[in-house]
Design a protein around this motif. Structure first.
Motif, PDB file in Angstrom:
ATOM      1  N   GLY A 151       0.778  -1.235   0.000  1.00  0.00           N
ATOM      2  CA  GLY A 151       0.000   0.000   0.000  1.00  0.00           C
ATOM      3  C   GLY A 151       0.803   1.275   0.000  1.00  0.00           C
ATOM      4  N   ILE A 152       1.734   1.403   0.933  1.00  0.00           N
ATOM      5  CA  ILE A 152       2.503   2.644   1.060  1.00  0.00           C
ATOM      6  C   ILE A 152       3.330   2.904  -0.187  1.00  0.00           C
ATOM      7  CG2 ILE A 152       4.394   1.436   2.240  1.00  0.00           C
ATOM      8  CD1 ILE A 152       3.249   5.102   2.746  1.00  0.00           C
ATOM      9  N   TRP A 153       3.851   1.847  -0.798  1.00  0.00           N
ATOM     10  CA  TRP A 153       4.696   2.029  -1.985  1.00  0.00           C
ATOM     11  C   TRP A 153       3.853   2.314  -3.225  1.00  0.00           C
ATOM     12  CZ3 TRP A 153       8.619   3.176   0.465  1.00  0.00           C
ATOM     13  CH2 TRP A 153       9.041   2.459   1.579  1.00  0.00           C
ATOM     14  N   ILE A 154       2.642   1.770  -3.278  1.00  0.00           N
ATOM     15  CA  ILE A 154       1.710   2.135  -4.340  1.00  0.00           C
ATOM     16  C   ILE A 154       1.358   3.612  -4.225  1.00  0.00           C
ATOM     17  CG2 ILE A 154      -0.662   1.829  -5.162  1.00  0.00           C
ATOM     18  CD1 ILE A 154      -0.405  -1.134  -4.482  1.00  0.00           C
ATOM     19  N   PHE A 155       1.129   4.051  -2.997  1.00  0.00           N
ATOM     20  CA  PHE A 155       0.793   5.446  -2.730  1.00  0.00           C
ATOM     21  C   PHE A 155       1.919   6.380  -3.173  1.00  0.00           C
ATOM     22  CE2 PHE A 155       1.054   9.004   0.356  1.00  0.00           C
ATOM     23  CZ  PHE A 155      -0.137   9.657   0.042  1.00  0.00           C
ATOM     24  N   VAL A 156       3.147   6.081  -2.750  1.00  0.00           N
ATOM     25  CA  VAL A 156       4.296   6.924  -3.099  1.00  0.00           C
ATOM     26  C   VAL A 156       4.535   6.912  -4.604  1.00  0.00           C
ATOM     27  CG1 VAL A 156       6.787   7.236  -2.818  1.00  0.00           C
ATOM     28  CG2 VAL A 156       5.376   6.628  -0.844  1.00  0.00           C
ATOM     29  N   ALA A 157       4.481   5.733  -5.215  1.00  0.00           N
ATOM     30  CA  ALA A 157       4.716   5.628  -6.658  1.00  0.00           C
ATOM     31  C   ALA A 157       3.644   6.378  -7.446  1.00  0.00           C
ATOM     32  CB  ALA A 157       4.741   4.158  -7.081  1.00  0.00           C
ATOM     33  N   THR A 158       2.417   6.357  -6.969  1.00  0.00           N
ATOM     34  CA  THR A 158       1.344   7.094  -7.636  1.00  0.00           C
ATOM     35  C   THR A 158       1.620   8.592  -7.625  1.00  0.00           C
ATOM     36  OG1 THR A 158      -0.310   5.408  -7.064  1.00  0.00           O
ATOM     37  CG2 THR A 158      -1.127   7.606  -7.628  1.00  0.00           C
ATOM     38  N   LEU A 159       2.036   9.108  -6.469  1.00  0.00           N
ATOM     39  CA  LEU A 159       2.335  10.536  -6.359  1.00  0.00           C
ATOM     40  C   LEU A 159       3.518  10.917  -7.252  1.00  0.00           C
ATOM     41  CD1 LEU A 159       1.899  11.195  -2.532  1.00  0.00           C
ATOM     42  CD2 LEU A 159       0.294  11.671  -4.384  1.00  0.00           C
ATOM     43  N   ILE A 160       4.556  10.069  -7.265  1.00  0.00           N
ATOM     44  CA  ILE A 160       5.707  10.342  -8.130  1.00  0.00           C
ATOM     45  C   ILE A 160       5.276  10.383  -9.591  1.00  0.00           C
ATOM     46  CG2 ILE A 160       7.891   9.406  -8.986  1.00  0.00           C
ATOM     47  CD1 ILE A 160       8.394   8.293  -6.192  1.00  0.00           C
ATOM     48  N   SER A 161       4.405   9.462  -9.967  1.00  0.00           N
ATOM     49  CA  SER A 161       3.984   9.347 -11.365  1.00  0.00           C
ATOM     50  C   SER A 161       3.154  10.541 -11.812  1.00  0.00           C
ATOM     51  CB  SER A 161       3.172   8.058 -11.555  1.00  0.00           C
ATOM     52  OG  SER A 161       3.930   6.921 -11.208  1.00  0.00           O
ATOM     53  N   VAL A 162       2.097  10.840 -11.074  1.00  0.00           N
ATOM     54  CA  VAL A 162       1.133  11.843 -11.552  1.00  0.00           C
ATOM     55  C   VAL A 162       1.709  13.251 -11.551  1.00  0.00           C
ATOM     56  CG1 VAL A 162      -0.843  10.463 -10.856  1.00  0.00           C
ATOM     57  CG2 VAL A 162       0.089  12.139  -9.255  1.00  0.00           C
ATOM     58  N   PHE A 163       2.736  13.496 -10.730  1.00  0.00           N
ATOM     59  CA  PHE A 163       3.311  14.832 -10.679  1.00  0.00           C
ATOM     60  C   PHE A 163       4.621  14.938 -11.454  1.00  0.00           C
ATOM     61  CE2 PHE A 163       0.538  14.889  -6.907  1.00  0.00           C
ATOM     62  CZ  PHE A 163      -0.235  15.994  -7.242  1.00  0.00           C
ATOM     63  N   SER A 164       4.813  14.022 -12.395  1.00  0.00           N
ATOM     64  CA  SER A 164       5.954  14.091 -13.307  1.00  0.00           C
ATOM     65  C   SER A 164       5.576  14.902 -14.544  1.00  0.00           C
ATOM     66  CB  SER A 164       6.397  12.680 -13.719  1.00  0.00           C
ATOM     67  OG  SER A 164       6.823  11.934 -12.599  1.00  0.00           O
TER      68      SER A 164
ATOM     69  N   THR B 146      -8.283   1.229  -5.467  1.00  0.00           N
ATOM     70  CA  THR B 146      -8.789  -0.126  -5.247  1.00  0.00           C
ATOM     71  C   THR B 146      -7.784  -0.968  -4.466  1.00  0.00           C
ATOM     72  OG1 THR B 146     -10.114  -0.069  -7.271  1.00  0.00           O
ATOM     73  CG2 THR B 146      -9.567  -2.232  -6.390  1.00  0.00           C
ATOM     74  N   ALA B 147      -6.512  -0.861  -4.833  1.00  0.00           N
ATOM     75  CA  ALA B 147      -5.471  -1.620  -4.136  1.00  0.00           C
ATOM     76  C   ALA B 147      -5.397  -1.228  -2.655  1.00  0.00           C
ATOM     77  CB  ALA B 147      -4.123  -1.405  -4.810  1.00  0.00           C
ATOM     78  N   LEU B 148      -5.460   0.070  -2.378  1.00  0.00           N
ATOM     79  CA  LEU B 148      -5.403   0.544  -0.995  1.00  0.00           C
ATOM     80  C   LEU B 148      -6.643   0.132  -0.219  1.00  0.00           C
ATOM     81  CD1 LEU B 148      -3.946   4.117  -1.575  1.00  0.00           C
ATOM     82  CD2 LEU B 148      -2.799   2.199  -0.461  1.00  0.00           C
ATOM     83  N   LEU B 149      -7.808   0.227  -0.841  1.00  0.00           N
ATOM     84  CA  LEU B 149      -9.037  -0.199  -0.176  1.00  0.00           C
ATOM     85  C   LEU B 149      -8.996  -1.685   0.158  1.00  0.00           C
ATOM     86  CD1 LEU B 149     -11.784   1.677  -2.250  1.00  0.00           C
ATOM     87  CD2 LEU B 149     -11.396   1.907   0.205  1.00  0.00           C
ATOM     88  N   SER B 150      -8.541  -2.490  -0.799  1.00  0.00           N
ATOM     89  CA  SER B 150      -8.514  -3.943  -0.612  1.00  0.00           C
ATOM     90  C   SER B 150      -7.525  -4.346   0.464  1.00  0.00           C
ATOM     91  CB  SER B 150      -8.165  -4.629  -1.937  1.00  0.00           C
ATOM     92  OG  SER B 150      -9.061  -4.265  -2.958  1.00  0.00           O
ATOM     93  N   GLU B 151      -6.306  -3.848   0.364  1.00  0.00           N
ATOM     94  CA  GLU B 151      -5.297  -4.214   1.344  1.00  0.00           C
ATOM     95  C   GLU B 151      -5.630  -3.627   2.710  1.00  0.00           C
ATOM     96  OE1 GLU B 151      -0.648  -4.801   0.915  1.00  0.00           O
ATOM     97  OE2 GLU B 151      -1.130  -2.687   1.247  1.00  0.00           O
ATOM     98  N   GLY B 152      -6.134  -2.395   2.730  1.00  0.00           N
ATOM     99  CA  GLY B 152      -6.496  -1.765   3.991  1.00  0.00           C
ATOM    100  C   GLY B 152      -7.587  -2.519   4.718  1.00  0.00           C
ATOM    101  N   TYR B 153      -8.601  -2.967   3.987  1.00  0.00           N
ATOM    102  CA  TYR B 153      -9.687  -3.717   4.617  1.00  0.00           C
ATOM    103  C   TYR B 153      -9.196  -5.057   5.151  1.00  0.00           C
ATOM    104  CZ  TYR B 153     -14.062  -6.251   5.212  1.00  0.00           C
ATOM    105  OH  TYR B 153     -15.098  -7.004   5.731  1.00  0.00           O
ATOM    106  N   GLN B 154      -8.331  -5.711   4.397  1.00  0.00           N
ATOM    107  CA  GLN B 154      -7.845  -7.026   4.803  1.00  0.00           C
ATOM    108  C   GLN B 154      -6.835  -6.966   5.947  1.00  0.00           C
ATOM    109  OE1 GLN B 154      -6.668  -8.565   0.908  1.00  0.00           O
ATOM    110  NE2 GLN B 154      -8.516  -9.810   0.832  1.00  0.00           N
ATOM    111  N   LEU B 155      -6.455  -5.757   6.351  1.00  0.00           N
ATOM    112  CA  LEU B 155      -5.585  -5.630   7.518  1.00  0.00           C
ATOM    113  C   LEU B 155      -6.268  -6.095   8.793  1.00  0.00           C
ATOM    114  CD1 LEU B 155      -3.905  -2.156   6.887  1.00  0.00           C
ATOM    115  CD2 LEU B 155      -2.770  -4.373   6.953  1.00  0.00           C
TER     116      LEU B 155
END
Length: 224
Positions: A59-72, A145-154
Motif C-alpha cells: 500500500g505505502i509504496w503504491i501510494f508513493v509511486a502514484t504521487l511520483i507518477s502523476v506529478f511528473s 482499489t489496491a489501498l481499499l482492498s489491502e487496507g480492509y484485509q488488515l
C-alpha cells in the motif's frame, strides 16, 4: 499519431529541460535511498511495529509511486522516476540485509524485484490519472482499489499468531488517509470523486471476495 493524439486528449506532456529531468530523477533516487534505509532500520526489535507493518506492505509504496507518477512532467519521465525510486530503495534495503545482517531472503527479493520491473509500465499509465475524461478516472481507480482492498484485509493482518491487535485500527486509518489524499489531490476535477470512489469500492469488493491479493502474492505481501 492516432494513439498519441488520443493520449494527448487525456493529458498533455509538459516540456522540461534535460537538467530538470535529471534533477527530478536524482531527487527520487535520494528519496528511495532514505526510505529504503528507514524501512530496514525500523525492521528491528524495540521499534514501534507500526512502521514495519506499513513499510512491509504494498500500500505505502503504491501510494508513493502514484504521487511520483502523476506529478511528473511526462509519462516517460514518470516511468523512469518510479523505476529508479524502487531500484534505489530495494538496493539499499537488501544490500543492508545481505551484507550487514548476513541474511539472503531469496523469495522476497524476487517478489519485490518483479514489482520494480513492472513499475515503469504502471507509472507510465498512472501518469494519465491526473488528466481529463473517464479514462483518467479509471486509471486512478487502480491504486485506490489496491489501498481499499489491502487496507480492509488488515483486519486479519496479525491473526492468528500475532499480538499487535491494537495496531489494526491505526493501520487501517493510515490507509484511509492515503486514499483520501489521492482522491483529493490527483483528480483535476472534484466531480471525479463521484466516479472513482464507487468503481473502486466495487472492484475492491470483488478482490476481497475472491481473495485475489492472496492468490496473486501467496503471503509475500508484507515481507519487504
Amino acid at each position: 499519431m492516432g494513439i498519441h493524439n488520443k493520449l494527448n486528449q487525456i493529458r498533455v506532456e509538459k516540456q522540461s529541460a534535460t537538467k530538470q529531468n535529471v534533477l527530478s530523477i536524482v531527487i527520487v533516487i535520494t528519496i528511495g535511498i532514505v526510505l529504503g534505509l528507514a524501512a530496514k532500520l525500523v525492521d528491528t526489535q524495540g521499534i514501534n511495529p507500526i512502521f514495519d507493518d506499513i513499510g512491509g506492505r504494498l500500500g505505502i509504496w503504491i501510494f508513493v509511486a502514484t504521487l511520483i507518477s502523476v506529478f511528473s512532467y511526462s509519462p516517460k519521465l514518470a516511468a523512469a522516476k518510479v523505476l529508479f525510486f524502487f531500484l534505489s530503495l530495494l538496493t539499499v534495503y537488501y544490500v543492508y540485509t545481505v551484507f550487514f545482517l548476513h541474511f539472503f531472503p531469496m523469495r522476497e527479493i524476487v517478489f519485490w524485484g518483479i514489482c520494480a520491473v513492472v513499475s515503469p509500465v504502471c507509472a507510465y499509465v498512472m501518469w494519465y490519472a491526473r488528466g481529463n475524461g473517464w479514462v483518467s478516472s479509471l486509471v486512478l481507480c487502480t491504486p485506490i482499489t489496491a489501498l481499499l482492498s489491502e487496507g480492509y484485509q488488515l483486519r486479519d493482518a496479525y491473526l492468528p499468531d500475532h499480538t499487535h491487535y491494537y495496531l489494526i485500527p491505526i493501520l487501517m486509518g493510515i490507509y484511509l488517509i492515503m486514499i483520501i489524499v489521492l482522491l483529493f489531490i490527483v483528480p483535476t476535477s472534484r466531480l471525479k470523486f463521484l466516479i472513482i470512489l464507487p468503481i473502486s469500492l466495487i472492484l475492491s469488493f470483488i478482490i476481497i471476495y475472491f481473495n485475489i491479493l492472496g492468490r496473486l502474492f501467496g503471503g509475500l505481501n508484507g515481507v519487504l
